[in-house]
Motif scaffolding. Structure first.
Motif, PDB file in Angstrom:
ATOM      1  N   VAL A 119       0.852  -1.183   0.000  1.00  0.00           N
ATOM      2  CA  VAL A 119       0.000   0.000   0.000  1.00  0.00           C
ATOM      3  C   VAL A 119       0.894   1.241   0.000  1.00  0.00           C
ATOM      4  CG1 VAL A 119      -1.795   1.294   1.216  1.00  0.00           C
ATOM      5  CG2 VAL A 119      -1.820  -1.210   1.270  1.00  0.00           C
ATOM      6  N   THR A 120       0.670   2.108  -0.994  1.00  0.00           N
ATOM      7  CA  THR A 120       1.385   3.377  -1.109  1.00  0.00           C
ATOM      8  C   THR A 120       0.355   4.504  -1.077  1.00  0.00           C
ATOM      9  OG1 THR A 120       1.235   3.498  -3.513  1.00  0.00           O
ATOM     10  CG2 THR A 120       3.114   2.254  -2.592  1.00  0.00           C
ATOM     11  N   GLU A 121       0.814   5.727  -1.264  1.00  0.00           N
ATOM     12  CA  GLU A 121      -0.137   6.838  -1.290  1.00  0.00           C
ATOM     13  C   GLU A 121      -1.012   6.807  -2.536  1.00  0.00           C
ATOM     14  OE1 GLU A 121       1.739  10.767  -1.829  1.00  0.00           O
ATOM     15  OE2 GLU A 121       3.591   9.657  -2.145  1.00  0.00           O
ATOM     16  N   HIS A 122      -0.701   5.900  -3.477  1.00  0.00           N
ATOM     17  CA  HIS A 122      -1.464   5.825  -4.725  1.00  0.00           C
ATOM     18  C   HIS A 122      -2.375   4.610  -4.817  1.00  0.00           C
ATOM     19  CE1 HIS A 122       0.877   9.162  -6.120  1.00  0.00           C
ATOM     20  NE2 HIS A 122       1.986   8.500  -5.868  1.00  0.00           N
ATOM     21  N   ASP A 123      -1.928   3.453  -4.313  1.00  0.00           N
ATOM     22  CA  ASP A 123      -2.768   2.259  -4.406  1.00  0.00           C
ATOM     23  C   ASP A 123      -2.266   1.148  -3.504  1.00  0.00           C
ATOM     24  OD1 ASP A 123      -0.525   1.285  -5.698  1.00  0.00           O
ATOM     25  OD2 ASP A 123      -1.517   0.832  -7.577  1.00  0.00           O
TER      26      ASP A 123
ATOM     27  N   ILE B 245     -12.223   6.323   5.310  1.00  0.00           N
ATOM     28  CA  ILE B 245     -12.685   5.652   4.097  1.00  0.00           C
ATOM     29  C   ILE B 245     -13.025   6.742   3.095  1.00  0.00           C
ATOM     30  CG2 ILE B 245     -14.490   4.204   3.068  1.00  0.00           C
ATOM     31  CD1 ILE B 245     -12.816   2.555   4.943  1.00  0.00           C
ATOM     32  N   GLU B 246     -12.484   6.620   1.883  1.00  0.00           N
ATOM     33  CA  GLU B 246     -12.808   7.561   0.811  1.00  0.00           C
ATOM     34  C   GLU B 246     -13.426   6.745  -0.319  1.00  0.00           C
ATOM     35  OE1 GLU B 246      -9.455   9.915  -0.344  1.00  0.00           O
ATOM     36  OE2 GLU B 246      -9.135  10.690   1.683  1.00  0.00           O
ATOM     37  N   GLY B 247     -14.734   6.822  -0.449  1.00  0.00           N
ATOM     38  CA  GLY B 247     -15.427   6.005  -1.442  1.00  0.00           C
ATOM     39  C   GLY B 247     -15.287   4.545  -1.072  1.00  0.00           C
ATOM     40  N   ALA B 248     -14.708   3.744  -1.974  1.00  0.00           N
ATOM     41  CA  ALA B 248     -14.495   2.319  -1.694  1.00  0.00           C
ATOM     42  C   ALA B 248     -13.037   2.040  -1.347  1.00  0.00           C
ATOM     43  CB  ALA B 248     -14.917   1.492  -2.911  1.00  0.00           C
ATOM     44  N   THR B 249     -12.311   3.083  -0.947  1.00  0.00           N
ATOM     45  CA  THR B 249     -10.888   2.944  -0.637  1.00  0.00           C
ATOM     46  C   THR B 249     -10.632   3.202   0.839  1.00  0.00           C
ATOM     47  OG1 THR B 249     -10.283   3.666  -2.866  1.00  0.00           O
ATOM     48  CG2 THR B 249      -8.573   3.819  -1.171  1.00  0.00           C
TER      49      THR B 249
END
Length: 70
Positions: A18-22, A54-58
């Motif tokens: 897990v990174t700041e992008h994905d 939680i941001e949306g489904a992330t």
């Protein structure tokens, strides 16, 4: 989504770095897309992390080692 909000504060297991992008984590028996919180280090597979939001489904996560970031 009430279900997503209920995940905040829970521990999750990193499945894919897990990174700041994905990334991917196992949370509540489901696989979630994940990103690290701003200024957090990357989280490696097998590491336990804590869901900070939680941001949306992330799931936004940080390392769950109990230490505050300096």
């Amino acid at each position: 989504d009430i279900g997503a909000v209920a995940q905040v504060g829970r521990a999750a297991l990193v499945l894919q770095t897990v990174t700041e992008h994905d990334g991917r984590v196992k949370l509540g028996g489901e696989t979630w897309s994940a990103r690290t919180a701003p200024d957090s280090a990357a989280c490696l597979p097998g590491q336990e992390v804590r869901v900070v939001s939680i941001e949306g489904a992330t799931a936004i996560v940080s390392v769950a080692d109990g230490r505050e970031l300096e």
